[in-house]
Design a protein around this motif. Structure first.
Motif, PDB file in Angstrom:
ATOM      1  N   GLY A   1       0.995  -1.168   0.349  1.00 34.92           N
ATOM      2  CA  GLY A   1       0.039  -0.034  -0.478  1.00 34.92           C
ATOM      3  C   GLY A   1       0.645   1.368   0.362  1.00 34.92           C
ATOM      4  N   ASP A   2       0.809   1.980  -0.882  1.00 42.31           N
ATOM      5  CA  ASP A   2       1.522   3.552  -0.832  1.00 42.31           C
ATOM      6  C   ASP A   2       1.438   4.607  -0.066  1.00 42.31           C
ATOM      7  OD1 ASP A   2      -0.758   4.380  -2.093  1.00 42.31           O
ATOM      8  OD2 ASP A   2      -0.085   4.231  -4.289  1.00 42.31           O
ATOM      9  N   ALA A   3       0.261   4.134   0.780  1.00 41.19           N
ATOM     10  CA  ALA A   3       0.648   5.582   1.988  1.00 41.19           C
ATOM     11  C   ALA A   3       0.565   5.205   3.161  1.00 41.19           C
ATOM     12  CB  ALA A   3      -1.045   5.940   1.998  1.00 41.19           C
ATOM     13  N   ASP A   4       1.388   3.956   3.468  1.00 39.64           N
ATOM     14  CA  ASP A   4       2.200   3.686   4.379  1.00 39.64           C
ATOM     15  C   ASP A   4       3.065   3.984   4.815  1.00 39.64           C
ATOM     16  OD1 ASP A   4       2.536   1.984   7.070  1.00 39.64           O
ATOM     17  OD2 ASP A   4       3.118   0.555   5.300  1.00 39.64           O
ATOM     18  N   GLY A   5       3.632   4.961   6.128  1.00 38.92           N
ATOM     19  CA  GLY A   5       4.506   5.324   6.080  1.00 38.92           C
ATOM     20  C   GLY A   5       5.655   4.674   7.488  1.00 38.92           C
ATOM     21  N   ARG A   6       5.482   3.028   7.261  1.00 42.16           N
ATOM     22  CA  ARG A   6       5.613   2.329   8.998  1.00 42.16           C
ATOM     23  C   ARG A   6       7.146   1.635   8.201  1.00 42.16           C
ATOM     24  NH1 ARG A   6       9.094   0.100  10.932  1.00 42.16           N
ATOM     25  NH2 ARG A   6       9.335   0.422  13.169  1.00 42.16           N
ATOM     26  N   VAL A   7       5.977   0.679   6.940  1.00 45.38           N
ATOM     27  CA  VAL A   7       7.265   0.304   5.968  1.00 45.38           C
ATOM     28  C   VAL A   7       6.997   0.488   4.388  1.00 45.38           C
ATOM     29  CG1 VAL A   7       6.972  -2.162   5.031  1.00 45.38           C
ATOM     30  CG2 VAL A   7       6.344  -1.738   7.841  1.00 45.38           C
ATOM     31  N   PRO A   8       7.115   1.658   4.168  1.00 38.26           N
ATOM     32  CA  PRO A   8       6.604   2.052   3.016  1.00 38.26           C
ATOM     33  C   PRO A   8       6.941   1.412   1.946  1.00 38.26           C
ATOM     34  CG  PRO A   8       8.529   3.380   4.268  1.00 38.26           C
ATOM     35  CD  PRO A   8       7.932   2.597   4.684  1.00 38.26           C
ATOM     36  N   VAL A   9       6.622   1.163   0.533  1.00 38.35           N
ATOM     37  CA  VAL A   9       6.898   1.499  -0.518  1.00 38.35           C
ATOM     38  C   VAL A   9       8.243   1.155  -1.485  1.00 38.35           C
ATOM     39  CG1 VAL A   9       5.694   3.296  -2.241  1.00 38.35           C
ATOM     40  CG2 VAL A   9       5.687   0.851  -2.690  1.00 38.35           C
ATOM     41  N   ILE A  10       9.068   2.617  -1.190  1.00 32.11           N
ATOM     42  CA  ILE A  10      10.077   2.577  -1.139  1.00 32.11           C
ATOM     43  C   ILE A  10      11.259   1.395  -0.802  1.00 32.11           C
ATOM     44  CG2 ILE A  10      12.427   4.473  -0.255  1.00 32.11           C
ATOM     45  CD1 ILE A  10      10.417   6.369  -0.495  1.00 32.11           C
ATOM     46  N   GLY A  11      11.313   1.590   0.335  1.00 29.28           N
ATOM     47  CA  GLY A  11      11.841   0.517   1.326  1.00 29.28           C
ATOM     48  C   GLY A  11      12.076  -0.928   0.229  1.00 29.28           C
ATOM     49  N   SER A  12      10.810  -0.713   0.431  1.00 31.93           N
ATOM     50  CA  SER A  12      10.061  -2.592  -0.680  1.00 31.93           C
ATOM     51  C   SER A  12      10.768  -2.401  -2.007  1.00 31.93           C
ATOM     52  CB  SER A  12       8.817  -2.740  -0.381  1.00 31.93           C
ATOM     53  OG  SER A  12       8.100  -3.057   1.166  1.00 31.93           O
ATOM     54  N   ARG A  13      10.846  -1.747  -2.860  1.00 31.36           N
ATOM     55  CA  ARG A  13      11.512  -1.332  -3.568  1.00 31.36           C
ATOM     56  C   ARG A  13      12.560  -1.703  -4.391  1.00 31.36           C
ATOM     57  NH1 ARG A  13       8.988   3.254  -7.415  1.00 31.36           N
ATOM     58  NH2 ARG A  13      10.178   2.114  -9.072  1.00 31.36           N
TER      59      ARG A  13
END
Length: 470
Positions: free
Chosen positions: A388-400
């Motif tokens: 989910g791209d509005a999550d600040g705790r485990v954000p999409v940036i880190g997952s990418r």
């Protein structure tokens, strides 16, 4: 050499033991059936079971489960296990009644309502309260609670699966998938690896037909996750340019022990989330003074380096205080009786959506599960990660960053996927796994975007590609 009579005696004895085991399993299965829960709507009908499975007899350790058969042709559908993270958060309090189960709790825990986007439309859906000490799961050996780490949790979950399949033998040869979110980003691949390894060594009784796993907004690699959290806060205007410059100057996230300067800078980041929901940065904040949630949230901001904190809020358009409603419901004695939960009174205190003691005593010893990804991808398992791209705790940036670090060749370039003629998110297919974003969803994707999440899980289970046309 044994004669024909002896062999016949062995055969008869073996058949008798087998028949006895099947009878006991059937009796236990029937005892676990939930006829109807308090406040459950009369229609549509829901085929459900719940109860305890012992995972360690010597320690008196038992895990609580809740199982829903698929809504149609369950005999043809795969088995899907769902795990919530924390560590210490309940898969029935979050996954089952707040996110993706067929029965969700309504205001103040007064009743349940049917979820038209439930994941058991496409799978037989199994929820597990894990590790021991979470929710209704219990142990008679208190030292177990001081021994919790990722290996402990994986072994117990594996023992649960083997024993549960003995109770529900019709699922032994069924395709099996594992799913979960947040700190289950550790639980899910680690359990998948354990099943994969045990399958190599043993066939027959303990063989589980594992086909793949899917994780949402998962804790995956401490370095990339921490770096992603900081970059997301800056790129989404949560913190200033000056704060971000300080992060880049002082923080080496490859070092698990942050410097004092890094900790002080990251405290500024966390302080900005006190007024908004870190798990969905565009969502309204819960304003209830929740006894079960407020302490964990306060502790999160007091110690920003803690691995993960309780998820208590919802997306705009939903009641943002839902975890208190789940607690109201599961602490009702009539609900516990109907669920066959806490039947012996061994669960200490009240049922909580998340357990502070479990979180605070958990032994964090694994800093990256990416090597497991590489191993299981090579082993041919289907692997998906969604965010989910509005999550600040485990954000999409880190997952990418995590997915890119695997170094997999790209099969299908980054592109939008659609639902109801709208962009639902983006995805990229690699040779070996897929990464998917869900537009506008926070940490709890099935809750925030139920229709999109149902499309996501159905596509994953069928081994298909997400829709790329309006």
């Amino acid at each position: 050499m044994a004669g024909p009579g002896i062999l016949r005696l062995y055969l008869v004895s073996a058949l008798a033991l087998s028949s006895c085991s099947l009878s006991l399993a059937s009796d236990q299965r029937n005892a676990d059936r939930v006829v109807r829960l308090p406040g459950q709507p009369e229609s549509p009908s829901v085929s459900q079971f719940s109860g305890y499975v012992t995972v360690n007899e010597r320690h008196g350790r038992a895990l609580f489960y809740w199982f829903f058969e698929a809504q149609t042709t369950p005999e043809e559908k795969p088995l899907l296990l769902w795990l919530n993270g924390g560590p210490g958060c309940s898969s029935i309090g979050y996954g089952a009644v707040s996110e993706l189960g067929p029965l969700t709790v309504v205001r103040q825990g007064a009743a349940l309502k049917f979820n038209e986007y439930a994941w058991n439309k496409e799978a037989n859906l199994l929820f597990l309260e894990s590790p021991v000490g979470v929710g209704f799961s219990y142990t008679n050996t208190s030292s177990d609670l001081d021994s919790l780490n990722d290996d402990f949790v994986a072994e117990d979950a594996y023992s649960f699966l083997v024993n549960w399949l003995e109770r529900f033998p019709e699922y032994k040869n069924r395709e099996f998938y594992i799913s979960g979110e947040s700190y289950a980003g550790h639980y899910v691949p680690q359990l998948a690896e354990l099943v994969y390894e045990r399958n190599q060594n043993k066939k027959g009784k303990s063989y589980i037909d594992l086909k793949g796993f899917i994780v949402g907004n998962p804790i995956t690699n401490d370095y990339f996750d921490s770096r992603g959290l900081a970059e997301y806060a800056w790129s989404h205007a949560v913190v200033s340019d000056e704060v971000y410059k300080s992060i880049k100057k002082y923080c080496d996230f490859k070092n698990s022990n942050w410097s004092n300067d890094c900790s002080a800078t990251m405290d500024i980041v966390y302080s900005q989330y006190q007024e908004i929901d870190i798990y969905n940065i565009y969502a309204p904040k819960c304003l209830l003074n929740q006894t079960s949630a407020s302490s964990a949230v306060q502790a999160f901001f007091e110690n920003g380096q803690d691995q993960f904190r309780r998820r208590i809020r919802m997306f705009s358009g939903y009641d943002p205080c839902y975890s208190s409603y789940a607690e109201d419901y599961f602490n009702r004695k009539d609900v516990q009786r109907a669920l066959h939960a806490n039947v012996s009174g061994l669960v200490p205190g009240k049922w909580r959506a998340c357990s502070d003691p479990i979180l605070n005593s958990y032994n964090f010893s694994v800093f990256s599960v990416l090597p497991i990804y590489s191993k299981l991808i090579k082993g041919g398992l289907r692997v998906w990660l969604y965010s989910g791209d509005a999550d600040g705790r485990v954000p999409v940036i880190g997952s990418r960053y995590c997915v890119e670090a695997l170094g997999l060749p790209i099969k299908t370039q980054w592109q939008p996927w659609y639902l109801d003629k709208q962009v639902a998110g983006r995805f990229v297919e690699y040779h070996g796994m897929s990464m998917v974003t869900v537009r506008g969803a926070g940490h709890l994707v099935p809750l925030n975007k139920p229709a999109e999440s149902l499309t996501l899980i159905n596509t994953f289970l069928r081994g298909e590609q997400l829709p790329t046309q309006r």
